[in-house]
Scaffold this motif. Structure first.
Motif, PDB file in Angstrom:
ATOM      1  N   ASN A 196      -5.757  12.920   2.382  1.00 44.10           N
ATOM      2  CA  ASN A 196      -7.061  12.229   2.401  1.00 44.10           C
ATOM      3  C   ASN A 196      -6.953  10.730   2.110  1.00 44.10           C
ATOM      4  N   ARG A 197      -5.767  10.180   2.254  1.00 45.09           N
ATOM      5  CA  ARG A 197      -5.579   8.727   2.133  1.00 45.09           C
ATOM      6  C   ARG A 197      -4.917   8.222   3.411  1.00 45.09           C
TER       7      ARG A 197
ATOM      8  N   LEU B  97       0.885   5.741  -0.207  1.00 40.62           N
ATOM      9  CA  LEU B  97       0.177   7.010  -0.057  1.00 40.62           C
ATOM     10  C   LEU B  97       0.569   7.959  -1.179  1.00 40.62           C
TER      11      LEU B  97
ATOM     12  N   ASN C 202       0.842  -1.203   0.000  1.00 39.33           N
ATOM     13  CA  ASN C 202       0.000   0.000   0.000  1.00 39.33           C
ATOM     14  C   ASN C 202       0.875   1.250   0.000  1.00 39.33           C
TER      15      ASN C 202
ATOM     16  N   SER D   6      -1.731   8.880   7.693  1.00 39.44           N
ATOM     17  CA  SER D   6      -2.662   9.576   6.799  1.00 39.44           C
ATOM     18  C   SER D   6      -1.928  10.696   6.067  1.00 39.44           C
TER      19      SER D   6
END
Length: 419
Positions: A387-388, A348, A346, A384
């Protein structure tokens, strides 16, 4: 029906609320008196200045228009005196002897022929001569009266109030909300002051309903107040009820004296300078505790590098050029997330100027205490950005009550604020 037992806060309200009403009423009276006294002084000064201007106009017109008439009068008076002198001289010439008379008459005749007694300046008509007067429009009194009667209002409840104060290391988050549904807010204005000061200062003006006030000294009381400006209007609403807040949390600070970075006076902002020295800039102490939110705000950006890092670690380890190592979690400027040196799948968004990166970490129970001794200690981490967010578990060799934070940038120009 048994009587309800009053809570301590309710009892306290019986004393605090009347004080708020009386204190705000007294302050409002003082503000009104001062404002209208200032207004009377200003209006009186403006009227005096206008009167002086009009009187000067009267003086100027009088002087400019009466001078030609004065010149004309002097010319006529001079002609009359000349005619009187010539008549007297003619009478003397007639009364003289024959020979003397002829000579005097000759001289009188010559002199009279050169004097034009019938030449007079043109006298202007009466209608052409200025006649000064003042034109005063009494309707201004009605206009001023209407404005005065509508000037100023007294509000019992401001349209916006402070909703929440949240302490942060070296700062306080202030949140506010509208309490008047009919009021359409265009902008908000937040002020604060130390309780020992008599002067509020602006700290934020904008459309947001939340702002973090930095440069807060720990264990010092501050007062906050907010007002709003209605849509399409210039004047601000009445101030909210002042709220008092303080922070007991020690401010986050970067380690001073590290060659590759320049720090702000409060050491909460680090700038990667032009030095060729590289390495990780750590916090001066392990001031981040689980359950808190750690925030990094990137003020300016430089050239990115895959080894750049912003994050937290269990302990300082010199000799590394990045937090992409064991016992640390971090995010790179390209958005990659690393846990104990391993890159996660994952990712960002890439960090840009103005980006805010937050770390929220909570301890996760792994059963009995004996299982944790000498074994792994698990923390749940949420990072964070833009906004992710990514959520993962971070395994450490031992329990950590507090953590260090750090950053590393390989090219100059990066500036990051921590709070």
């Amino acid at each position: 029906m048994p009587a309800r037992v009053l809570a301590y806060s309710e009892i306290l309200s019986f004393y605090v609320l009347p004080f708020q009403i009386k204190e705000s009423a007294s302050q409002t009276r003082d503000v009104l008196k001062q404002h209208f006294n200032d207004l009377k002084g200003t209006l009186g000064k403006l009227l005096d200045e206008r009167l002086v201007t009009l009187l000067q106009e009267v003086d100027t017109i009088e002087q400019e228009t009466i001078k030609p008439l004065d010149d004309c009068q002097k010319l006529i008076e001079h002609g009359v005196h000349t005619a009187e002198d010539l008549v007297q001289e003619g009478e003397i010439a007639i009364l003289g002897g024959v020979g003397e008379q002829n000579e005097k008459l000759w001289n009188f005749t010559q002199k009279a022929s050169h004097i034009q007694l019938d030449s007079l300046p043109e006298v202007p008509l009466l209608v052409d001569v200025p006649c000064l007067s003042a034109q005063l429009d009494d309707s201004i009194l009605n206009i001023v009266k209407d404005h005065i009667f509508k000037h100023g209002t007294v509000a019992s409840r401001p349209p916006v109030q402070i909703e929440e104060l949240i302490e942060k290391p070296g700062g306080i988050i202030v949140r506010w909300c509208k309490v008047d549904d009919d009021f359409i807010a265009q902008d908000y204005r937040l002020q604060f002051r130390k309780c020992t000061s008599n002067h509020f200062e602006d700290v934020y003006v904008g459309s947001e309903t939340e702002f973090i006030v930095l440069h807060i000294d720990p264990n010092v009381d501050y007062q906050f107040r907010v007002c709003a400006r209605g849509d399409g209007r210039q004047e601000w609403s009445p101030w909210s009820v002042p709220q008092m807040g303080h922070s007991t949390l020690v401010p986050h600070e970067w380690t001073a004296g590290f060659e590759g970075y320049s720090l702000s006076s409060r050491r909460n902002i680090a700038l990667r300078n032009d030095s060729e020295s590289s390495g990780v800039l750590y916090s001066s102490a392990p001031t981040y505790f689980c359950g808190q939110t750690l925030t990094f705000r990137v003020e300016t950006v430089g050239q990115p590098d895959r080894r750049d890092s912003i994050g937290v670690c269990a302990e300082k380890q010199n000799g590394y050029d990045s937090l992409q190592r064991d016992q640390a979690v971090c995010i790179s400027t390209n958005g990659a997330v690393f846990v104990n040196g391993k890159e996660m799948t994952n990712q960002l968004p890439a960090v840009t100027s103005g980006s805010t990166v937050t770390f929220d970490i909570e301890a996760v129970t792994l059963g009995s205490t004996n299982n944790n001794e000498g074994g792994n200690f698990k923390l749940r981490v949420t990072i964070s950005s833009n906004n992710r967010e990514v959520v993962f578990d971070w395994l450490l060799d031992q329990s950590c009550g507090s953590l260090y934070f750090g950053c590393s940038f390989f090219y100059p120009g990066w500036k990051v604020l921590v709070f």
